[in-house]
Design an enzyme around this catalytic site. Structure first.
Site, short mmCIF file in Angstrom:
data_model
loop_
_atom_site.label_atom_id
_atom_site.label_comp_id
_atom_site.label_asym_id
_atom_site.label_seq_id
_atom_site.Cartn_x
_atom_site.Cartn_y
_atom_site.Cartn_z
N GLY A 217 0.82 -1.20 0.00
CA GLY A 217 0.00 0.00 0.00
C GLY A 217 0.86 1.25 0.00
O GLY A 217 1.93 1.31 -0.62
N SER A 218 0.40 2.26 0.72
CA SER A 218 1.05 3.57 0.66
C SER A 218 2.42 3.63 1.32
O SER A 218 3.15 4.61 1.12
CB SER A 218 0.13 4.63 1.27
OG SER A 218 -1.00 4.83 0.45
#
Length: 484
Positions: A217-218
């Site tokens: 993810g981020s």
């Protein structure tokens, strides 16, 4: 010499040479592999009749052998089983060895090549052979804080000392009790093993270093930002188009930011703001501009593709290749098919914290012979320098902004500058999110880098965010390190 006798002589010589070569290979070159083979029952039984060395933290055993009235002479005991199971692994009669028990089995049984003189001495004196003790780098206080912070959640935590690579905590949940697998009762061991392997939560999988791996993810935006800055292509102030929706090339799908809107106000957004607010669209644009080759070069420099020996072998994290533009854009904010271990993400933060120097991660402090001499001692080892010190300093400043004034706010510690990044990774349209935090503290003099991953959105049917759930967990562990 007649022709037939000569043939017999040549054939006999050839067979003798073949026997000599094969026995030499077995006795010299293949001896360690044969000794470690779990099918080698003779070696296994012999290892139970020897006093297996303890696994120690600060001189206190987390695995030790106790004398029993049994043909096997000693029973392996784990005083705090679930707290350290991901580290110790287990030692069984018939299901192999894992963790430190497996990685250092030859030292723990006293059969390592480095212990040859000890073996010879035991043979001459008739004394019972004894294994060496393995002292680990793990800090019991930090490990306990990590276990308590994870609670009943499913996931993992890895905490690393950035300057040395020493692992201070390694937790995988749910855990298990290795005492159940150390029994001398084969039937009970098999029953326990079958129960553990049938458990849908896979407690035997060490999520910190192996398993199916996770979408980062981020948190992957840290690596993309570092590549963008270090390559000289971009600065923190460089601006990018700031739409609320970005169509993917050759696709009917679009990329959106977490909240569905633009990344802050205005028609453009800077790299610094995009990282602080963790916006997907600007990083898709940055990744596409950098290109797959540049991204692949930096991921490799940060350790992707490396099977780290800590000494257990960690599954290599992966960055996909041969992508089209749409896939590259998705990969640039940690989706598509980017896969990582928590260890890998802790190392990304550790390299930034350590001025761009990535150190070899290790659980080993030293191996101590029964006579207290040092058989082997770990030394800090530089693996790579993925980014320059200037880039690392810039990334540190941006990560501090993310905690103090961004979407990683729940990792704040009063009076301490914390550098960090959260992540909320998607796992399909209906599956719950994977939640992340990675970072380090104090930002101006890093003592620990950490990665926290929580599966199932924080619990089955839940949909929390990295900042809601993973960041507070990391905060507890960081505080435990800083208060030592």
């Amino acid at each position: 010499m007649n022709k037939e006798l000569r043939r017999i002589s040549v054939a006999t010589l050839a067979m003798f040479l073949a026997l000599f070569v094969s026995s030499s290979v077995i006795q010299v070159f293949a001896v360690d592999d044969l000794r470690a083979d779990p099918r080698n029952v003779r070696t296994l039984y012999a290892s139970y009749s020897a006093e297996r060395g303890p696994i120690l933290l600060d001189g206190r055993p987390i695995a030790e052998s106790t004398a029993v009235d049994s043909p096997f002479a000693f029973l392996r005991v784990y005083p705090e089983p679930s707290r350290y199971a991901a580290i110790t692994g287990y030692f069984t009669l018939n299901q192999g060895n894992t963790g430190i028990e497996g990685a250092y089995n030859d030292f723990l049984t006293g059969t390592a090549n480095e212990q040859f003189l000890d073996q010879l001495g035991a043979l001459v004196t008739g004394q019972r052979p004894r294994g060496a003790a393995v002292q680990l780098t793990v800090d019991p206080v930090v490990q306990q804080a990590a276990v308590e912070a994870m609670g009943d959640l499913k996931g993992a935590i890895v905490a690393v000392e950035p300057a040395t690579g020493r692992i201070l905590a390694l937790v995988s949940t749910p855990s298990f009790d290795p005492n159940r697998l150390a029994s001398h009762d084969t039937a009970s061991v098999l029953e326990a093993y079958d129960q553990l392997t049938a458990d849908p939560d896979d407690p035997l999988v060490n999520r910190a270093i192996s398993g199916d791996l996770y979408f980062p993810g981020s948190t992957f935006k840290l690596l993309v930002a570092a590549a963008a800055l270090d390559s000289g292509r971009f600065t923190p102030e460089d601006a990018f188009p700031n739409p609320a929706r970005l169509p993917l090339p050759l696709s009917t799908d679009s990329i959106t930011n977490s909240g569905g809107g633009t990344c802050g106000g205005g028609p453009t957004v800077s790299l610094a703001t995009a990282l602080r607010l963790s916006c997907n669209i600007p990083f898709a644009e940055i990744g596409l501009a950098l290109g797959e080759d540049t991204m692949a070069r930096y991921t490799e420099a940060f350790g992707f593709g490396t099977a780290y020996e800590i000494p257990m072998t960690a599954t290599p994290s992966s960055f996909p290749t041969g992508m089209d533009d749409a896939q590259l854009m998705l990969s640039s904010f940690g989706q598509y098919d980017v896969r990582v271990t928590p260890l890998q993400m802790a190392l990304v933060s550790a390299a930034i914290a350590n001025g761009g120097n990535l150190m070899q991660p290790t659980l080993l402090d030293r191996i101590i012979a029964p006579d207290l001499s040092i058989v082997q001692q770990s030394q800090p080892t530089l693996v790579s320098q993925p980014i320059t010190r200037i880039t690392a300093e810039t990334m540190t400043r941006l990560m501090v902004d993310g905690v103090s004034n961004g979407v990683a706010s729940n990792a704040r510690i009063e009076g301490v500058a914390v550098a960090g990044k959260t992540g909320t990774a998607e796992n399909g349209d209906t599956a719950p999110y994977t939640l992340w935090f990675t970072g380090f503290a104090p930002a101006d003099n890093p003592q620990v880098a950490i990665a926290v991953v929580v599966e199932d959105g924080g619990g089955r049917g839940q949909s929390g965010s990295g900042n809601q759930i993973a960041a507070p967990i990391a905060k507890q562990v960081l505080e435990a390190v800083l208060s030592r």
